[in-house]
Design a protein around this motif. Structure first.
Motif, short mmCIF file in Angstrom:
data_model
loop_
_atom_site.label_atom_id
_atom_site.label_comp_id
_atom_site.label_asym_id
_atom_site.label_seq_id
_atom_site.Cartn_x
_atom_site.Cartn_y
_atom_site.Cartn_z
N LYS A 196 -44.24 -0.43 -51.61
CA LYS A 196 -44.86 0.64 -50.74
C LYS A 196 -46.29 0.46 -50.36
O LYS A 196 -46.79 1.16 -49.53
N ASP A 197 -47.14 -0.25 -51.00
CA ASP A 197 -48.58 -0.53 -50.73
C ASP A 197 -48.68 -1.82 -49.87
O ASP A 197 -48.73 -2.84 -50.70
N ALA A 240 -50.95 -3.22 -48.22
CA ALA A 240 -52.33 -3.97 -48.50
C ALA A 240 -52.23 -4.80 -49.87
O ALA A 240 -52.37 -5.93 -49.89
N LEU A 241 -51.67 -4.06 -50.81
CA LEU A 241 -51.58 -4.76 -51.98
C LEU A 241 -50.50 -5.82 -52.10
O LEU A 241 -50.63 -6.91 -52.59
N ILE A 242 -49.38 -5.56 -51.30
CA ILE A 242 -48.28 -6.52 -51.31
C ILE A 242 -48.89 -7.88 -50.71
O ILE A 242 -48.40 -8.98 -50.76
N CYS A 243 -49.63 -7.70 -49.54
CA CYS A 243 -50.29 -9.01 -49.06
C CYS A 243 -51.14 -9.72 -49.98
O CYS A 243 -51.35 -10.95 -49.98
N LYS A 244 -51.76 -9.15 -50.84
CA LYS A 244 -52.68 -9.44 -51.68
C LYS A 244 -51.85 -10.32 -52.74
O LYS A 244 -52.22 -11.48 -53.86
N VAL A 245 -50.67 -9.64 -53.12
CA VAL A 245 -49.81 -10.06 -54.20
C VAL A 245 -48.83 -11.23 -53.87
O VAL A 245 -48.79 -12.04 -54.81
N PHE A 246 -48.56 -11.37 -52.71
CA PHE A 246 -47.67 -12.26 -52.36
C PHE A 246 -47.97 -13.85 -52.58
O PHE A 246 -47.07 -14.45 -52.86
N ILE A 299 -53.55 -13.18 -39.56
CA ILE A 299 -52.10 -12.23 -39.89
C ILE A 299 -52.58 -10.91 -40.16
O ILE A 299 -53.73 -10.49 -40.81
N ASP A 300 -52.18 -9.97 -39.40
CA ASP A 300 -52.62 -8.49 -39.31
C ASP A 300 -51.78 -7.52 -40.16
O ASP A 300 -52.06 -6.43 -40.53
N SER A 301 -50.51 -7.82 -40.53
CA SER A 301 -49.70 -7.05 -41.38
C SER A 301 -48.86 -7.90 -42.38
O SER A 301 -48.57 -9.27 -42.17
N PHE A 302 -48.06 -7.13 -43.24
CA PHE A 302 -47.14 -7.88 -44.03
C PHE A 302 -45.85 -8.47 -43.52
O PHE A 302 -45.27 -9.59 -43.48
N LYS A 303 -45.46 -7.52 -42.38
CA LYS A 303 -44.27 -8.15 -41.28
C LYS A 303 -44.53 -9.46 -40.83
O LYS A 303 -43.86 -10.33 -40.71
#
Length: 149
Positions: free
Chosen positions: A6-7, A9-15, A35-39
């Protein structure tokens, strides 16, 4: 990763914590702000590591499998189960018949499978094991020299 879905920004940091050594090296080599987004991140990742994905085998690969001339039952069986395990789906009934049809017509195991049909893979594996042991015993017997008293 699903915990943080759901988050963005956080998912990009946890990836990065989900990556192995090779993938981490790739991740570290990305240019800052590229890279500008998780997608975008997942697209870049998949385009880089697409060759690491497993493509399931088709059932046809079992249908065309047969024991080679001079091949042991153990080797044929190992090859067969390796391919069988790469096929998605439940094809136990097909596995029994294709294993049998891949054996030479005069092979003892094929005659046994024809005479006493099986109903499960477990039964097939047990029967194969019995014949592999017989084959191994025969090979050990050939290697020994006869002692004449």
């Amino acid at each position: 990763m699903a915990l943080y879905s759901k988050d963005k920004a956080l998912i990009c940091k946890v990836f990065p914590s989900s990556l192995g050594l090779v993938a981490m090296r790739w991740f570290d080599s990305l240019k800052t702000n590229s890279i500008d987004s998780f997608k975008e991140l997942t697209q870049a990742f998949f385009s880089r590591f697409i060759t690491c994905t497993r493509v399931p085998r088709l059932l046809d690969s079992l249908l065309s499998l047969s024991m080679r001339e001079g091949e042991t039952l153990k080797t044929y069986s190992d090859r067969y189960w390796e391919i069988y395990n790469e096929i998605d789906g439940n094809f136990d009934d097909v596995a029994i018949s294709t294993f049998k049809s891949g054996l030479p017509t005069k092979h003892g195991l094929r005659k046994s499978l024809t005479g006493k049909p099986l109903t499960s893979l477990r039964q097939l594996m047990d029967r194969i094991d019995k014949y592999k042991r017989v084959e191994e015993d025969q090979q050990l017997g050939k290697g020994k020299t006869k002692v004449i008293p």
